[in-house]
Write a protein that holds these residues in place. Structure first.
Motif, PDB file in Angstrom:
ATOM      1  N   THR A   1       0.846  -1.179   0.000  1.00 24.03           N
ATOM      2  CA  THR A   1       0.000   0.000   0.000  1.00 24.03           C
ATOM      3  C   THR A   1       0.886   1.234   0.000  1.00 24.03           C
ATOM      4  OG1 THR A   1      -1.680  -1.202   1.243  1.00 24.03           O
ATOM      5  CG2 THR A   1      -1.883   1.189   1.193  1.00 24.03           C
ATOM      6  N   PHE A   2       0.591   2.162  -0.908  1.00 26.78           N
ATOM      7  CA  PHE A   2       1.394   3.355  -1.142  1.00 26.78           C
ATOM      8  C   PHE A   2       0.906   4.496  -0.257  1.00 26.78           C
ATOM      9  CE2 PHE A   2       1.744   7.398  -3.478  1.00 26.78           C
ATOM     10  CZ  PHE A   2       3.077   7.415  -3.829  1.00 26.78           C
ATOM     11  N   TYR A   3       1.837   5.084   0.492  1.00 24.99           N
ATOM     12  CA  TYR A   3       1.517   6.254   1.323  1.00 24.99           C
ATOM     13  C   TYR A   3       2.483   7.377   0.998  1.00 24.99           C
ATOM     14  CZ  TYR A   3      -1.311   3.014   4.035  1.00 24.99           C
ATOM     15  OH  TYR A   3      -2.241   2.086   4.410  1.00 24.99           O
ATOM     16  N   ARG A   4       1.945   8.565   0.739  1.00 20.56           N
ATOM     17  CA  ARG A   4       2.772   9.727   0.397  1.00 20.56           C
ATOM     18  C   ARG A   4       3.332  10.436   1.618  1.00 20.56           C
ATOM     19  NH1 ARG A   4       0.366  13.762  -3.586  1.00 20.56           N
ATOM     20  NH2 ARG A   4       2.529  14.457  -3.416  1.00 20.56           N
ATOM     21  N   ALA A   5       2.776  10.166   2.809  1.00 26.14           N
ATOM     22  CA  ALA A   5       3.173  10.874   4.028  1.00 26.14           C
ATOM     23  C   ALA A   5       3.419   9.866   5.150  1.00 26.14           C
ATOM     24  CB  ALA A   5       2.088  11.857   4.429  1.00 26.14           C
TER      25      ALA A   5
ATOM     26  N   CYS B   1       8.285   8.099  -0.342  1.00 33.15           N
ATOM     27  CA  CYS B   1       7.003   7.543   0.088  1.00 33.15           C
ATOM     28  C   CYS B   1       7.257   6.356   1.012  1.00 33.15           C
ATOM     29  CB  CYS B   1       6.182   7.088  -1.118  1.00 33.15           C
ATOM     30  SG  CYS B   1       6.887   5.685  -2.016  1.00 33.15           S
ATOM     31  N   ILE B   2       6.166   5.756   1.446  1.00 29.80           N
ATOM     32  CA  ILE B   2       6.221   4.523   2.235  1.00 29.80           C
ATOM     33  C   ILE B   2       5.366   3.485   1.523  1.00 29.80           C
ATOM     34  CG2 ILE B   2       5.492   3.426   4.398  1.00 29.80           C
ATOM     35  CD1 ILE B   2       6.092   6.077   5.802  1.00 29.80           C
ATOM     36  N   LEU B   3       5.876   2.262   1.444  1.00 27.40           N
ATOM     37  CA  LEU B   3       5.082   1.126   0.977  1.00 27.40           C
ATOM     38  C   LEU B   3       4.893   0.194   2.165  1.00 27.40           C
ATOM     39  CD1 LEU B   3       6.457   0.132  -2.545  1.00 27.40           C
ATOM     40  CD2 LEU B   3       4.417   1.439  -1.985  1.00 27.40           C
ATOM     41  N   GLU B   4       3.640  -0.047   2.516  1.00 21.73           N
ATOM     42  CA  GLU B   4       3.335  -0.947   3.622  1.00 21.73           C
ATOM     43  C   GLU B   4       3.052  -2.332   3.063  1.00 21.73           C
ATOM     44  OE1 GLU B   4       0.036  -1.763   7.110  1.00 21.73           O
ATOM     45  OE2 GLU B   4      -0.208  -0.035   5.804  1.00 21.73           O
ATOM     46  N   ALA B   5       3.772  -3.307   3.595  1.00 25.33           N
ATOM     47  CA  ALA B   5       3.563  -4.694   3.190  1.00 25.33           C
ATOM     48  C   ALA B   5       3.590  -5.550   4.452  1.00 25.33           C
ATOM     49  CB  ALA B   5       4.652  -5.144   2.223  1.00 25.33           C
ATOM     50  N   MET B   6       2.501  -6.243   4.714  1.00 29.99           N
ATOM     51  CA  MET B   6       2.394  -7.131   5.875  1.00 29.99           C
ATOM     52  C   MET B   6       2.735  -6.395   7.168  1.00 29.99           C
ATOM     53  SD  MET B   6       3.949 -10.583   4.133  1.00 29.99           S
ATOM     54  CE  MET B   6       3.780 -11.518   5.625  1.00 29.99           C
ATOM     55  N   LYS B   7       2.191  -5.185   7.322  1.00 32.97           N
ATOM     56  CA  LYS B   7       2.356  -4.342   8.529  1.00 32.97           C
ATOM     57  C   LYS B   7       3.774  -3.804   8.701  1.00 32.97           C
ATOM     58  CE  LYS B   7      -1.905  -4.995   9.793  1.00 32.97           C
ATOM     59  NZ  LYS B   7      -2.888  -4.000   9.492  1.00 32.97           N
TER      60      LYS B   7
ATOM     61  N   ILE C   1      10.710   4.300   0.731  1.00 35.57           N
ATOM     62  CA  ILE C   1      11.269   4.305  -0.613  1.00 35.57           C
ATOM     63  C   ILE C   1      12.009   5.628  -0.786  1.00 35.57           C
ATOM     64  CG2 ILE C   1      10.776   4.126  -3.082  1.00 35.57           C
ATOM     65  CD1 ILE C   1      10.056   1.616  -1.339  1.00 35.57           C
ATOM     66  N   GLU C   2      13.280   5.537  -1.180  1.00 35.61           N
ATOM     67  CA  GLU C   2      14.128   6.712  -1.304  1.00 35.61           C
ATOM     68  C   GLU C   2      14.465   6.973  -2.766  1.00 35.61           C
ATOM     69  OE1 GLU C   2      17.449   5.571   1.128  1.00 35.61           O
ATOM     70  OE2 GLU C   2      16.406   6.124   2.976  1.00 35.61           O
ATOM     71  N   SER C   3      14.797   8.221  -3.047  1.00 36.54           N
ATOM     72  CA  SER C   3      15.164   8.595  -4.411  1.00 36.54           C
ATOM     73  C   SER C   3      16.520   8.003  -4.779  1.00 36.54           C
ATOM     74  CB  SER C   3      15.216  10.114  -4.542  1.00 36.54           C
ATOM     75  OG  SER C   3      15.601  10.460  -5.856  1.00 36.54           O
ATOM     76  N   PRO C   4      16.594   7.332  -5.921  1.00 38.47           N
ATOM     77  CA  PRO C   4      17.882   6.800  -6.370  1.00 38.47           C
ATOM     78  C   PRO C   4      18.695   7.839  -7.150  1.00 38.47           C
ATOM     79  CG  PRO C   4      16.149   6.066  -7.830  1.00 38.47           C
ATOM     80  CD  PRO C   4      15.486   6.872  -6.747  1.00 38.47           C
ATOM     81  N   VAL C   5      18.068   8.992  -7.449  1.00 38.49           N
ATOM     82  CA  VAL C   5      18.726  10.020  -8.259  1.00 38.49           C
ATOM     83  C   VAL C   5      18.485  11.409  -7.671  1.00 38.49           C
ATOM     84  CG1 VAL C   5      18.535   8.696 -10.419  1.00 38.49           C
ATOM     85  CG2 VAL C   5      16.718  10.286  -9.791  1.00 38.49           C
ATOM     86  N   ARG C   6      19.295  12.357  -8.128  1.00 36.47           N
ATOM     87  CA  ARG C   6      19.121  13.770  -7.797  1.00 36.47           C
ATOM     88  C   ARG C   6      18.329  14.389  -8.941  1.00 36.47           C
ATOM     89  NH1 ARG C   6      22.268  18.277  -9.282  1.00 36.47           N
ATOM     90  NH2 ARG C   6      22.104  19.970  -7.773  1.00 36.47           N
ATOM     91  N   GLY C   7      17.272  15.137  -8.600  1.00 37.59           N
ATOM     92  CA  GLY C   7      16.501  15.739  -9.674  1.00 37.59           C
ATOM     93  C   GLY C   7      15.250  16.443  -9.194  1.00 37.59           C
ATOM     94  N   VAL C   8      14.312  16.609 -10.139  1.00 37.03           N
ATOM     95  CA  VAL C   8      13.045  17.281  -9.872  1.00 37.03           C
ATOM     96  C   VAL C   8      11.916  16.281 -10.120  1.00 37.03           C
ATOM     97  CG1 VAL C   8      11.513  19.182 -10.539  1.00 37.03           C
ATOM     98  CG2 VAL C   8      13.995  19.510 -10.586  1.00 37.03           C
ATOM     99  N   VAL C   9      11.031  16.145  -9.138  1.00 36.64           N
ATOM    100  CA  VAL C   9       9.898  15.230  -9.272  1.00 36.64           C
ATOM    101  C   VAL C   9       8.930  15.824 -10.293  1.00 36.64           C
ATOM    102  CG1 VAL C   9       7.975  14.111  -8.100  1.00 36.64           C
ATOM    103  CG2 VAL C   9      10.162  14.426  -6.906  1.00 36.64           C
ATOM    104  N   ARG C  10       8.741  15.128 -11.380  1.00 37.60           N
ATOM    105  CA  ARG C  10       7.850  15.611 -12.443  1.00 37.60           C
ATOM    106  C   ARG C  10       6.468  14.983 -12.378  1.00 37.60           C
ATOM    107  NH1 ARG C  10       9.623  20.330 -13.237  1.00 37.60           N
ATOM    108  NH2 ARG C  10      11.739  20.426 -14.066  1.00 37.60           N
ATOM    109  N   GLN C  11       6.370  13.775 -11.800  1.00 36.11           N
ATOM    110  CA  GLN C  11       5.058  13.124 -11.737  1.00 36.11           C
ATOM    111  C   GLN C  11       4.990  12.157 -10.570  1.00 36.11           C
ATOM    112  OE1 GLN C  11       4.054  10.784 -15.200  1.00 36.11           O
ATOM    113  NE2 GLN C  11       1.879  10.898 -14.760  1.00 36.11           N
ATOM    114  N   VAL C  12       3.906  12.270  -9.800  1.00 35.42           N
ATOM    115  CA  VAL C  12       3.550  11.266  -8.795  1.00 35.42           C
ATOM    116  C   VAL C  12       2.502  10.409  -9.487  1.00 35.42           C
ATOM    117  CG1 VAL C  12       2.586  10.842  -6.512  1.00 35.42           C
ATOM    118  CG2 VAL C  12       3.997  12.876  -6.902  1.00 35.42           C
TER     119      VAL C  12
END
Length: 82
Positions: A13-17, A39-45, A50-61
């Motif tokens: 489950t994807f959580y932005r906060a 973000c956070i991905l919840e799996a089995m509690k 999840i961290e950025s693997p690159v330096r840049g500007v977020v263009r799309q969620v």
């Protein structure tokens, strides 16, 4: 084209906060550095950050908060900066 896709490393489950009443980790247009939390991905509690693997500007969620994501699903598109 030219955007780095951050994909889900697991099903969950994807959580932005970090909590329901907190601000999202990032918004479209934000600059991110390598290892910034996206973000956070919840799996089995278990909460998996999840961290950025690159330096840049977020263009799309690409995923809505609270949605279930599949392995390999695109979560973010980031324009890389040198």
């Amino acid at each position: 084209p030219g955007l780095h896709e951050v994909k889900a490393p697991l099903v969950g489950t994807f959580y932005r906060a970090p909590s329901p009443d907190a601000e999202p980790f990032i918004e479209e247009g934000d600059r991110v550095e390598v290892n910034d939390k996206l973000c956070i991905l919840e799996a089995m509690k278990i909460m998996n950050e999840i961290e950025s693997p690159v330096r840049g500007v977020v263009r799309q969620v690409c995923v809505k908060n609270g949605s279930t994501v599949e392995f390999g699903q695109v979560l973010f598109r980031i324009e890389e900066l040198s």
